[in-house]
Design a protein around this motif. Structure first.
Motif, PDB file in Angstrom:
ATOM      1  N   GLN A  96      -5.077 -18.750   2.969  1.00  0.00           N
ATOM      2  CA  GLN A  96      -4.780 -17.623   2.099  1.00  0.00           C
ATOM      3  C   GLN A  96      -4.334 -16.404   2.896  1.00  0.00           C
ATOM      4  N   ARG A  97      -3.133 -15.926   2.615  1.00  0.00           N
ATOM      5  CA  ARG A  97      -2.621 -14.723   3.267  1.00  0.00           C
ATOM      6  C   ARG A  97      -2.345 -13.620   2.252  1.00  0.00           C
ATOM      7  N   SER A  98      -2.719 -13.843   1.011  1.00  0.00           N
ATOM      8  CA  SER A  98      -2.431 -12.872  -0.048  1.00  0.00           C
ATOM      9  C   SER A  98      -3.668 -12.696  -0.910  1.00  0.00           C
ATOM     10  N   PRO A  99      -3.861 -11.502  -1.450  1.00  0.00           N
ATOM     11  CA  PRO A  99      -5.011 -11.313  -2.350  1.00  0.00           C
ATOM     12  C   PRO A  99      -4.793 -11.926  -3.726  1.00  0.00           C
ATOM     13  N   ALA A 100      -3.620 -12.486  -3.982  1.00  0.00           N
ATOM     14  CA  ALA A 100      -3.332 -13.128  -5.270  1.00  0.00           C
ATOM     15  C   ALA A 100      -3.491 -14.631  -5.112  1.00  0.00           C
ATOM     16  N   SER A 158       7.232  -7.304  -6.796  1.00  0.00           N
ATOM     17  CA  SER A 158       7.904  -6.764  -7.977  1.00  0.00           C
ATOM     18  C   SER A 158       6.968  -6.571  -9.156  1.00  0.00           C
ATOM     19  N   LEU A 159       5.695  -6.943  -9.024  1.00  0.00           N
ATOM     20  CA  LEU A 159       4.754  -6.901 -10.140  1.00  0.00           C
ATOM     21  C   LEU A 159       3.872  -5.662 -10.058  1.00  0.00           C
ATOM     22  N   PHE A 160       4.066  -4.772 -11.010  1.00  0.00           N
ATOM     23  CA  PHE A 160       3.247  -3.568 -11.071  1.00  0.00           C
ATOM     24  C   PHE A 160       1.786  -3.916 -11.360  1.00  0.00           C
ATOM     25  N   SER A 161       1.555  -5.019 -12.092  1.00  0.00           N
ATOM     26  CA  SER A 161       0.192  -5.398 -12.443  1.00  0.00           C
ATOM     27  C   SER A 161      -0.643  -5.744 -11.210  1.00  0.00           C
ATOM     28  N   VAL A 162      -0.012  -6.223 -10.142  1.00  0.00           N
ATOM     29  CA  VAL A 162      -0.756  -6.598  -8.934  1.00  0.00           C
ATOM     30  C   VAL A 162      -1.298  -5.344  -8.249  1.00  0.00           C
ATOM     31  N   SER A 163      -0.454  -4.345  -8.054  1.00  0.00           N
ATOM     32  CA  SER A 163      -0.928  -3.117  -7.393  1.00  0.00           C
ATOM     33  C   SER A 163      -1.959  -2.400  -8.251  1.00  0.00           C
ATOM     34  N   GLN A 164      -1.765  -2.398  -9.574  1.00  0.00           N
ATOM     35  CA  GLN A 164      -2.731  -1.764 -10.462  1.00  0.00           C
ATOM     36  C   GLN A 164      -4.068  -2.499 -10.442  1.00  0.00           C
ATOM     37  N   GLY A 165      -4.005  -3.830 -10.447  1.00  0.00           N
ATOM     38  CA  GLY A 165      -5.233  -4.615 -10.419  1.00  0.00           C
ATOM     39  C   GLY A 165      -5.999  -4.439  -9.125  1.00  0.00           C
ATOM     40  N   LEU A 166      -5.279  -4.404  -8.003  1.00  0.00           N
ATOM     41  CA  LEU A 166      -5.947  -4.199  -6.719  1.00  0.00           C
ATOM     42  C   LEU A 166      -6.555  -2.801  -6.626  1.00  0.00           C
ATOM     43  N   THR A 167      -5.875  -1.803  -7.194  1.00  0.00           N
ATOM     44  CA  THR A 167      -6.438  -0.449  -7.220  1.00  0.00           C
ATOM     45  C   THR A 167      -7.722  -0.413  -8.022  1.00  0.00           C
TER      46      THR A 167
END
Length: 491
Positions: A77-81, A125-134
């Motif tokens: 795993q290299r990504s938090p998703a 490109s996904l705004f939901s990823v940055s918002q979810g991580l925040t």
């Protein structure tokens, strides 16, 4: 961006692993199901999610033989998703599952992707990823406090507060804020000063400069036939939209609508649920009934405690004596060409100052336009690229006479057929008007800046505006057969 589900998991080697807190949002889940269609994968039970997540992170079954899904170097795993591979008849892949791990805690949330699932969009490109991580980072800072490893009692008390915290910062699955990091149990909830309790319907609290914006928009519709045997119809529909950036949990605001001395009473008034009280006579005036001269005609006061987001305070209808623009339209068919005559008149009660005003003359069930020999007394005439529409740009003012005309002929000798319409056959045709008049309402209704009252600790800046817009404003050819409506035009 929205979250389908959220989990907080405690994990320490040698001790039991457990889901300490979870929250699911059914409305978001329904939206995710509608967007995904046949590719939809439902969220399994917490126990199944726990096992799948630990397997994906390589934290389970450490004493068991090699497992390709967990141990293969291609799956490092290299990504938090993360991907969760759900088995079973309704199984599939849940993605993106966002994960943050610190000390004994694992925080995870399943974000909604507002994009086609196939092909999978890039994470960047996904705004939901940055918002979810925040969101996860804010929860992590709140739960762990100042240290990387929270004490048991502090963690237990903060976990007990999670339902209230999420109601504030993530109502209905939509992240709006993060809790204050390092706060004590008594002050961890992000509530404003004071003893008032934050209501569940209010999704946030404003901090900063106080501004109250009230916008009044009236829309007018019309069906004009230019025929004495057919009654022209029109109606007016108004809305008042507010955006209140005022400090406090439940600030009180009062907006007052006023009418001119000879104005018609507002009818069919509907108000937002946040309005706390209203004169009963305001709600009983109905446009489907005969207008009573004794009907309440204002001023109309709306006291309310505003929600955080912009909202429609009220809507209404109004009966005005004449439409703002009267028109006639005549077509005559003469050997594969149409002779056109149009006249428009701006009523004297309407301010002669438009932001824009255009008349569109579409032609259906014919070939493309060939030659266009048409003259206008004011404005400019344009032919659409598709050669099936005349656009009469009247600009921002009518001439001093308040009357304009269009006259000429159009032949249809194009190589390609134009658009079709089952209604507009033979000489059945119409003009559709598009216009906007700032700082005007047909009913005369307005919101005075000085009538807006705000009971708050800070004096706000009050901004009010009003405008008139056209909506479904038709003038039918008087020499053809036009559809006829009976009674009032209702929105």
């Amino acid at each position: 961006m929205s979250v389908r589900a959220l989990w907080i998991i405690s994990y320490e080697r040698g001790e039991s692993v457990a889901v300490r807190f979870s929250r699911r949002y059914p409305t978001v889940e329904q939206r995710a199901k509608c967007m995904a269609g046949s590719l939809y994968v439902s969220v399994p039970e917490d126990g199944t999610v726990l096992q799948l997540l630990l397997t994906e992170l390589g934290l389970s079954d450490s004493d068991k033989p090699y497992m390709a899904l967990r141990d293969d170097c291609l799956h490092q795993q290299r990504s938090p998703a993360l991907e969760l591979h759900v088995e079973g008849p309704s199984g599939g892949v849940l993605w993106p599952l966002l994960v943050i791990s610190q000390g004994p805690l694992i925080l995870a949330c399943l974000a909604v992707v507002d994009a086609p699932a196939d092909p999978r969009p890039p994470l960047a490109s996904l705004f939901s990823v940055s918002q979810g991580l925040t969101l996860l980072a804010g929860l992590q800072a709140f739960l762990c406090g100042s240290g990387s490893k929270p004490d048991r009692e502090g963690l237990t008390s903060r976990l007990a507060m999670m339902p209230s915290i999420l109601l504030q910062i993530c109502p209905l699955g939509t992240p709006l804020d993060i809790p204050q990091p390092g706060a004590s149990s008594a002050s961890a909830m992000p509530t404003p000063a004071g003893t008032q309790k934050q209501p569940a319907w209010k999704t946030g609290v404003h901090r900063g400069r106080a501004v109250v914006n009230v916008a009044l928009t009236e829309m007018v519709r019309s069906m004009q036939y230019g025929n004495r045997n057919r009654q022209d119809l029109w109606d007016v529909y108004g809305t008042v939209t507010c955006k209140c950036e005022v400090e406090g949990v439940l600030p009180n605001v009062t907006v007052t609508l006023t009418l001119p001395p000879n104005g018609s009473p507002l009818m069919d008034v509907l108000v937002h649920p946040c309005v706390s009280s209203l004169d009963a006579s305001v709600l009983t005036a109905m446009s489907v009934e005969d207008c009573d001269s004794s009907a309440f005609s204002g001023p109309y006061k709306f006291p309310f405690s505003p929600p955080f987001e912009p909202f429609r305070l009220c809507s209404y209808t109004s009966q005005v004596p004449v439409p703002p623009i009267l028109g006639t339209y005549q077509l005559k068919d003469d050997d594969n060409q149409l002779c056109i005559t149009v006249s428009l008149k701006l009523h004297e009660s309407v301010r002669n100052s438009f932001e824009y005003c255009e008349a569109h003359l579409p032609f259906f069930n014919r070939d493309q336009m060939g030659s266009v020999d048409v003259k206008v007394s004011s404005g400019q005439l344009e032919v659409s690229k598709e050669k099936n529409l005349l656009v009469w740009v009247l600009g921002q003012k009518f001439p001093k006479s308040r009357e304009v005309s269009l006259e000429g002929s159009v032949s249809f000798s194009g190589e390609l057929p134009g658009p079709t319409d089952p209604l507009c056959t033979d000489l059945t045709a119409y003009i559709k008007l598009y216009f906007r008049v700032p700082d005007l309402t047909l009913s005369g209704c307005c919101v005075d800046q000085h009538s807006v009252q705000v009971y708050s600790s800070a004096k706000p800046r009050i901004v009010t505006s009003r405008e008139l817009l056209s909506s479904e404003y038709f003038i039918w050819n008087s020499t053809g057969t036009a559809p006829v409506s009976s009674g009032h035009m209702m929105l």
